[in-house]
Write a protein that holds these residues in place. Structure first.
Motif, mmCIF file in Angstrom:
data_model
loop_
_atom_site.group_PDB
_atom_site.id
_atom_site.type_symbol
_atom_site.label_atom_id
_atom_site.label_comp_id
_atom_site.label_asym_id
_atom_site.label_seq_id
_atom_site.Cartn_x
_atom_site.Cartn_y
_atom_site.Cartn_z
ATOM 1 N N PRO A 187 0.817 -1.217 0.000
ATOM 2 C CA PRO A 187 0.000 0.000 0.000
ATOM 3 C C PRO A 187 0.859 1.279 0.000
ATOM 4 C CG PRO A 187 -0.666 -1.510 1.759
ATOM 5 C CD PRO A 187 0.615 -2.032 1.188
ATOM 6 N N ALA A 188 0.329 2.309 -0.650
ATOM 7 C CA ALA A 188 0.971 3.624 -0.630
ATOM 8 C C ALA A 188 0.714 4.261 0.733
ATOM 9 C CB ALA A 188 0.405 4.490 -1.745
ATOM 10 N N PRO A 189 1.575 5.132 1.190
ATOM 11 C CA PRO A 189 2.785 5.576 0.503
ATOM 12 C C PRO A 189 3.920 4.572 0.682
ATOM 13 C CG PRO A 189 2.585 6.709 2.592
ATOM 14 C CD PRO A 189 1.368 5.833 2.466
ATOM 15 N N ALA A 190 4.682 4.388 -0.360
ATOM 16 C CA ALA A 190 5.852 3.516 -0.318
ATOM 17 C C ALA A 190 6.817 3.989 -1.393
ATOM 18 C CB ALA A 190 5.452 2.060 -0.567
ATOM 19 N N THR A 191 8.091 3.779 -1.146
ATOM 20 C CA THR A 191 9.119 4.106 -2.131
ATOM 21 C C THR A 191 9.489 2.812 -2.839
ATOM 22 O OG1 THR A 191 9.941 5.918 -0.784
ATOM 23 C CG2 THR A 191 11.420 5.083 -2.494
ATOM 24 N N ILE A 192 9.402 2.870 -4.160
ATOM 25 C CA ILE A 192 9.590 1.660 -4.969
ATOM 26 C C ILE A 192 10.697 1.868 -5.987
ATOM 27 C CG2 ILE A 192 8.496 0.172 -6.694
ATOM 28 C CD1 ILE A 192 5.867 0.607 -5.252
ATOM 29 N N LEU A 193 11.614 0.912 -6.045
ATOM 30 C CA LEU A 193 12.570 0.851 -7.141
ATOM 31 C C LEU A 193 11.913 0.014 -8.225
ATOM 32 C CD1 LEU A 193 15.317 1.272 -8.499
ATOM 33 C CD2 LEU A 193 16.118 -0.792 -7.299
ATOM 34 N N ILE A 208 23.223 -3.064 -9.493
ATOM 35 C CA ILE A 208 22.658 -1.704 -9.443
ATOM 36 C C ILE A 208 21.361 -1.651 -8.632
ATOM 37 C CG2 ILE A 208 23.733 -0.989 -11.601
ATOM 38 C CD1 ILE A 208 20.800 -1.020 -12.738
ATOM 39 N N VAL A 209 20.743 -2.792 -8.410
ATOM 40 C CA VAL A 209 19.519 -2.790 -7.596
ATOM 41 C C VAL A 209 19.818 -2.454 -6.137
ATOM 42 C CG1 VAL A 209 18.302 -4.385 -9.136
ATOM 43 C CG2 VAL A 209 19.571 -5.292 -7.181
ATOM 44 N N LYS A 210 21.094 -2.405 -5.769
ATOM 45 C CA LYS A 210 21.487 -2.065 -4.400
ATOM 46 C C LYS A 210 21.699 -0.564 -4.213
ATOM 47 C CE LYS A 210 23.887 -6.389 -3.479
ATOM 48 N NZ LYS A 210 25.125 -7.004 -3.003
ATOM 49 N N ASN A 211 21.574 0.222 -5.265
ATOM 50 C CA ASN A 211 21.909 1.642 -5.205
ATOM 51 C C ASN A 211 20.904 2.490 -4.434
ATOM 52 O OD1 ASN A 211 24.147 1.058 -6.704
ATOM 53 N ND2 ASN A 211 23.430 1.995 -8.586
ATOM 54 N N HIS A 212 19.737 1.973 -4.124
ATOM 55 C CA HIS A 212 18.700 2.754 -3.455
ATOM 56 C C HIS A 212 18.102 1.959 -2.299
ATOM 57 C CE1 HIS A 212 18.777 5.482 -6.888
ATOM 58 N NE2 HIS A 212 18.770 4.412 -7.655
ATOM 59 N N LYS A 213 17.840 2.653 -1.200
ATOM 60 C CA LYS A 213 17.116 2.041 -0.077
ATOM 61 C C LYS A 213 15.637 2.316 -0.300
ATOM 62 C CE LYS A 213 20.803 0.629 1.940
ATOM 63 N NZ LYS A 213 21.231 -0.657 1.461
ATOM 64 N N VAL A 214 14.868 1.267 -0.502
ATOM 65 C CA VAL A 214 13.452 1.412 -0.848
ATOM 66 C C VAL A 214 12.606 0.443 -0.025
ATOM 67 C CG1 VAL A 214 13.918 2.235 -3.202
ATOM 68 C CG2 VAL A 214 13.713 -0.218 -2.783
ATOM 69 N N ASP A 215 11.305 0.683 -0.035
ATOM 70 C CA ASP A 215 10.379 -0.215 0.656
ATOM 71 C C ASP A 215 10.156 -1.509 -0.122
ATOM 72 O OD1 ASP A 215 9.798 1.650 2.800
ATOM 73 O OD2 ASP A 215 8.697 2.798 1.291
ATOM 74 N N ALA A 216 10.214 -1.401 -1.457
ATOM 75 C CA ALA A 216 9.944 -2.568 -2.305
ATOM 76 C C ALA A 216 10.600 -2.366 -3.665
ATOM 77 C CB ALA A 216 8.437 -2.756 -2.485
#
Length: 172
Positions: free
Chosen positions: A22-28, A61-69
């Motif tokens: 559910p939003a809000p969430a930060t997504i890569l 490169i998927v490690k470059n950002h701290k995200v929720d999902a």
């Protein structure tokens, strides 16, 4: 206010995303910015897209950002080695969709765009196995059809045969 989305695929994908992350969430979102990136943002998500890097050659490169999902909407079928990207993801939640292998349709390949081809045409059990073997635990799944407005045997089959497969998974 409900705004009709441009396709049944987007409607199902957004509903599944909202149910599982559910939003809000930060997504890569793996893959370049696209119309669905904008739909996610319009529905309360913060979206970071990859920039067209070859994920087979640069899975880290998927490690470059701290995200929720991490989301991967119709991405893994284009990769030669999706296992490597799946192992590198550090986020604890993954939501992904793939087009399913249809026995009555050939694997997709654009003859003019080398990025627009499917290396894999997954069956649901194959994709589940890939996720599980790469360290993910499947928590929810959804399949849906993708009818087309044409006459013929294949269009009739598309009305009844699931074309898309969505999976929500978490890290063990």
């Amino acid at each position: 206010m409900y705004k009709k989305l441009p396709s049944k695929r987007y409607e199902h994908t957004l509903a599944f995303l909202q149910k599982t992350v559910p939003a809000p969430a930060t997504i890569l979102d793996l893959g370049v910015r696209n119309p669905f990136s904008e739909i996610m943002e319009a529905n309360g998500y913060t979206v970071i897209n990859t920039e067209g890097e070859d994920l087979d050659l640069l899975p880290e490169i998927v490690k470059n950002h701290k995200v929720d999902a991490v989301s991967a909407f119709e991405i893994f079928e284009h990769l030669i080695a999706p296992f490597n990207v799946l192992r590198e993801i550090e986020a604890t939640k993954l939501i992904t969709t793939i087009p399913l292998n249809l026995w009555f349709a050939k694997a997709y390949r654009s003859k003019t765009d080398m990025w627009d081809r499917h290396y894999h045409e997954f069956e649901d059990w194959q994709f589940d196995w890939l996720l599980e073997k790469s360290g993910w635990v499947i928590k929810d799944k959804l399949k849906w059809t993708s009818p087309i407005k044409k006459i013929g045997f294949r269009p009739i089959l598309r009305k009844f045969t699931p074309r898309y497969y969505a999976v929500f998974a978490e890290r063990k």
